[in-house]
Design an enzyme around this catalytic site. Structure first.
Site, PDB file in Angstrom:
ATOM      1  N   GLU A   1      33.842  67.232 -22.864  1.00 40.88           N
ATOM      2  CA  GLU A   1      34.460  66.534 -21.739  1.00 40.88           C
ATOM      3  C   GLU A   1      33.457  66.370 -20.598  1.00 40.88           C
ATOM      4  O   GLU A   1      32.296  66.776 -20.693  1.00 40.88           O
ATOM      5  CB  GLU A   1      35.684  67.296 -21.234  1.00 40.88           C
ATOM      6  CG  GLU A   1      35.390  68.655 -20.647  1.00 40.88           C
ATOM      7  CD  GLU A   1      36.643  69.339 -20.103  1.00 40.88           C
ATOM      8  OE1 GLU A   1      37.751  68.911 -20.449  1.00 40.88           O
ATOM      9  OE2 GLU A   1      36.494  70.295 -19.335  1.00 40.88           O
TER      10      GLU A   1
ATOM     11  N   ASP B   1      35.254  70.478 -10.918  1.00 38.04           N
ATOM     12  CA  ASP B   1      34.896  69.128 -11.368  1.00 38.04           C
ATOM     13  C   ASP B   1      34.341  68.293 -10.204  1.00 38.04           C
ATOM     14  O   ASP B   1      34.852  67.218  -9.899  1.00 38.04           O
ATOM     15  CB  ASP B   1      36.112  68.415 -11.974  1.00 38.04           C
ATOM     16  CG  ASP B   1      36.873  69.265 -12.962  1.00 38.04           C
ATOM     17  OD1 ASP B   1      36.230  70.026 -13.700  1.00 38.04           O
ATOM     18  OD2 ASP B   1      38.111  69.167 -12.988  1.00 38.04           O
TER      19      ASP B   1
END
Length: 449
Positions: A221, A32
């Site tokens: 997401e 991420d």
């Protein structure tokens, strides 16, 4: 307290572990990721607290530094563990998906980090804010910006991105469950405009901009919103399971708050449309010929915008070693039609050519043999590349718009960008392309002959 000066080898030693020391990680274990550049030209990468080799040895948002976005050095964590308020709310052991942005304030430059805390499968989550005078720190926690509770809320407060639009700031966030939302932020404090008081969490969830139905486990997401050339916005999101089917899709909107629509005009909030079709896939699992590893489940992307180029910064796993993950960087280009597409080749630093005046301006320059990847297939597969020969018949009807942009109308429409790239497998300079083709599918490739 910041521990950005802590030696990674000391962290490993203190944990009494024989696993590879973080000082050896380089790009490995970056999950991420988001990247920024300081005034000295040094890049700083912030990522989720993750260690594919076992339990966490330290937490507080991992930091790496680089001179070229190719080679990375792990330098520690931004914070000394999970800040108290966030830890008390979510019971988290580490921080997830930090987003770092430079903000100019009346007092000077301030770097703001919006971090997430949660646990897998839970909506008891929070997004917190920490600030620093420089990406290296020292970082100071300011508290919780937005929080959700599993028993109370339908949405999930993780995966934040701060969008600065002139004098207005906005926080885009969300993961699975109730989808992705956006609300306005006070540029001075960095907290929600609708907070009940200074330093208090947001009082509302904001505006819904994207979601997916329960038939696909509501799997959306990692939102990241960027302005489009000429006006409007593009939403970059990740779909499906981060283990093996993760991939990146995009949609467009005239307004930051939506509606975001895909290439067929379907809204990203539509629960009735085919959930496997909504959104334009721009990066997914694939294998290039001769490559040592097949790219598996690339996603959770951010975008680094610099003079001359934009870059998609994301993590990926590998077909041969699916537990391992690392950061990769790829050029992001805009087609003549205003769609953001992504290079199949990873960024090569100084070898890259940003001078768009030298990019192909004549369709005849595109003739030759190309290795291509087609993202129209199932995302649970590592799609192998294939070779195609491009000649006069395939180039017929292409209209050149300059700076590598080409389009074609008719039965076989094309909206493509062709640009110089470095072929990492063959270790040579060549051309690469990214194109939106028939039925809205994306094809990317590299010239090999």
């Amino acid at each position: 307290m910041s521990n950005e000066h802590a030696a990674p080898a000391d962290i490993a030693g203190a944990a009494g572990l024989s696993r590879p020391a973080p000082s050896t990680w380089g790009a490995r274990n970056a999950h991420d990721p988001t990247a920024v550049r300081d005034d000295d030209g040094v890049y700083w990468l912030f990522s989720t607290d993750a260690d594919a080799d076992g339990p966490l040895r330290a937490s507080g948002a991992q930091i790496r530094r680089s001179e070229d976005l190719v080679s990375w050095e792990f330098v520690g964590c931004a914070l000394d563990g999970v800040p108290g308020p966030a830890r008390e709310h979510a019971g988290a052991e580490g921080l997830w998906a930090p987003d770092v942005v430079r903000v100019e304030t009346a007092a000077g430059t301030e770097w703001r980090m919006y971090y997430s805390v949660s646990s897998f499968g839970s909506r008891t989550s929070a997004i917190g804010l920490a600030v620093a005078p420089h990406p290296s720190g020292p970082w100071e926690d300011r508290g919780i910006v937005v929080a959700t509770d599993h028993e109370r809320d339908g949405h999930n407060a993780i995966d934040a991105q701060l969008v600065i639009d002139g004098d207005r700031h906005h926080l885009v966030y969300g993961s699975f469950f109730g989808g992705l939302h956006v609300f306005e932020v006070d540029p001075v404090t960095g907290f929600a405009l609708d907070a009940h008081g200074p330093g208090e969490p947001a009082s509302s969830l904001g505006t819904l901009i994207a979601r997916r139905p329960t038939s696909v486990d509501t799997a959306i997401e990692g939102p990241y919103v960027i302005p489009r050339p000429g006006g409007g916005w593009a939403l970059v999101v990740s779909y499906d399971s981060l283990v093996n089917t993760y991939h990146v899709r995009v949609a467009l909107a005239d307004d930051l708050y939506g509606p975001y629509v895909d290439h067929e005009g379907r809204e990203m909030t539509d629960l009735e449309a085919d959930p496997e079709a909504v959104g334009l896939t721009v990066l997914a699992s694939h294998r290039l010929e001769g490559a040592e590893r097949g790219v598996l489940a690339p996603g959770h992307a951010s975008v680094l915008t610099e003079e001359g180029h934009q870059l998609l910064v994301h993590h990926t796993r590998f077909a041969e070693t699916p537990r391992e993950h690392e950061v990769q960087v790829r050029r992001l280009v805009w087609t003549q039609g205003g769609w953001p597409l992504v290079s199949v080749q990873t960024w090569a630093g100084a070898r890259e050519n940003d001078d768009e005046s030298t990019w192909p301006a004549d369709a005849a320059e595109l003739a030759g043999e190309w290795e291509i990847v087609d993202y129209s297939g199932p995302t649970q597969e590592v799609v192998p590349s294939r070779r195609v020969r491009v000649g006069a018949a395939e180039l017929e009807g292409l209209v050149a718009h300059g700076s590598g942009r080409f389009t074609r109308d008719g039965d076989v429409p094309v909206d493509a960008v062709v640009f110089p790239a470095w072929d990492a497998v063959r270790a040579c300079a060549t051309l690469s392309f990214a194109a939106r083709g028939p039925e809205g599918t994306v094809v990317v490739g590299t010239r090999v002959g």
